[in-house]
Design a protein around this motif. Sequence first.
Motif, PDB file in Angstrom:
ATOM      1  N   GLU A 128      -8.923   7.351  -1.719  1.00 48.03           N
ATOM      2  CA  GLU A 128      -8.378   8.677  -1.457  1.00 48.03           C
ATOM      3  C   GLU A 128      -9.517   9.670  -1.474  1.00 48.03           C
ATOM      4  N   TYR A 160       4.738   1.090  -1.828  1.00 48.32           N
ATOM      5  CA  TYR A 160       3.913   0.377  -0.848  1.00 48.32           C
ATOM      6  C   TYR A 160       4.718  -0.658  -0.070  1.00 48.32           C
ATOM      7  N   ASP A 191      -2.348   2.599 -11.994  1.00 48.97           N
ATOM      8  CA  ASP A 191      -1.760   3.509 -11.006  1.00 48.97           C
ATOM      9  C   ASP A 191      -1.672   2.852  -9.627  1.00 48.97           C
ATOM     10  N   HIS A 222       0.684  -1.546  -6.421  1.00 51.46           N
ATOM     11  CA  HIS A 222       0.610  -1.524  -4.957  1.00 51.46           C
ATOM     12  C   HIS A 222      -0.271  -2.651  -4.398  1.00 51.46           C
ATOM     13  N   LYS A 247       6.837   2.644 -10.947  1.00 48.74           N
ATOM     14  CA  LYS A 247       5.723   2.351 -11.842  1.00 48.74           C
ATOM     15  C   LYS A 247       5.127   3.663 -12.373  1.00 48.74           C
ATOM     16  N   LYS A 280     -10.261   7.147  -6.407  1.00 51.37           N
ATOM     17  CA  LYS A 280      -9.872   8.524  -6.086  1.00 51.37           C
ATOM     18  C   LYS A 280     -11.134   9.338  -5.870  1.00 51.37           C
ATOM     19  N   LYS A 312       6.136   0.592   3.202  1.00 53.86           N
ATOM     20  CA  LYS A 312       5.262   1.018   4.303  1.00 53.86           C
ATOM     21  C   LYS A 312       5.450   0.079   5.492  1.00 53.86           C
TER      22      LYS A 312
END
Length: 423
Positions: free
Chosen positions: A220, A183, A239, A244, A152, A341, A186
């Motif tokens: 984040e 993702y 993003d 995700h 992506k 973020k 994970k």
Amino acid sequence: VSETGCLSIVVLGASGDLAKKKTFPALFNLYRQGFLQSNEVHIFGYARTKISDDDLRNRIRSYLEKGSAKSEEVSEFLQLIKYVSGSYDTEEGFRMLDKEISLHEEFRNSTEGSSRRLFYLALPPSVYPVVCRMIKLCCMNKCGWTRIVVEKPFGKDLDSAEKLSNQIGELFEEPQLYRIDHYLGKELVQNLLVLRFANRFFLPLWNRDNIDNVQIVFREDFGTEGRGGYFDEYGIIRDIIQNHLLQVLCLVAMEKPVSLKPEHIRDEKVKVLQSVMPIKDEEVVLGQYNGDEEVVLGQYHGYRDDSKVPDHSNTPTFASIILRIHNERWEGVPFILKAGKALSSKKADIRVQFKDVPGDIFNCMSSNHSMRILLDHSIRKSMSVKQPGLEMSTVQSELDLSYKQRYHGVTIPDAYERLLLDT
Ligand code: BG6
């Protein structure tokens, strides 16, 4: 389709951030674990920058020399890497790349037989179509498979995603194309299916009668440093959320698939997405971080201070969105998706908030019963228990499955390792 024999892995965009930080380290870890044999595999880095094989090796060395990695192992692995420079939109570089791959194949085929070519595009999506065209024109494998891996953001909206899909789809068959989302690689995201469908006690609870809300959160504690140019084109929703977090939402909300076959899992995910209602404006919050805010740690600048971000950019770096799934299981249960973020902490987790126990006889404020799946490897279920001692009072406690303690000494693979191995 051969799954053994000579394998050429081509990392396009080899001098970029993604390749250095994620792709090469993941390949190195697969190599260390014996999944990539030096007598079968060769890795080709391709990018525009004119550098030598050794320049590329030196650029990525420090990203590999981490943890328990020995420097001899790193050197051995780096010897498998060859660099080819060329542009993304002309044949010349790709012809050269093909020549290098063929040389490697001829050398291996003298003892092996078949060959495999995997092209990993660590590149911006705007160049996917032209790069795919060049691969098709110049670099197809004549005696084995060719596969293409892309990530992506796959377009910017429905139109551009469809356009991109058609452009690539005209060149390659669907089984040759891997649109990956890291993702999904994970460990705890992989665990969601097991948790939900292999534990009897969750089965009757996983619905609107028992669950009050679900939160899927990504935070984040650093900004878009170095990636402002890319990020400003897309924003936090494209993003993180659209890919995700929506993948995670699907795994949390979907019905049990007929089997673990990819098509069966995909079919159930699609049904969840089809049941999501249009988002209401009042259920969306957007924001952009600003260096002056207290929550942003001192060393970070504001988003617009990045030289690659326009001064008046209003691209969101934070978003909170409520999704509502209109089906029998989830009607009325908000799914709150948040991503940001440069916030005060780093975490990615899923919180499933259960409803209070009706007719509470303990006066125990039993609310706050949640299950949290922290993607950095722990699962926690809050519980009301009796406070140890002579009195009959309650206290909130936790069943805590922390992977570090429970699976001490077990290496948890990085998401990219798993996905690259699968491809
Ligand atoms: C990427 C995003 O897909 O995921 C980045 O483009 C983000 O902006 C990253 O930092 C987060 O991945 P992880 O695995 O560190 O949670």
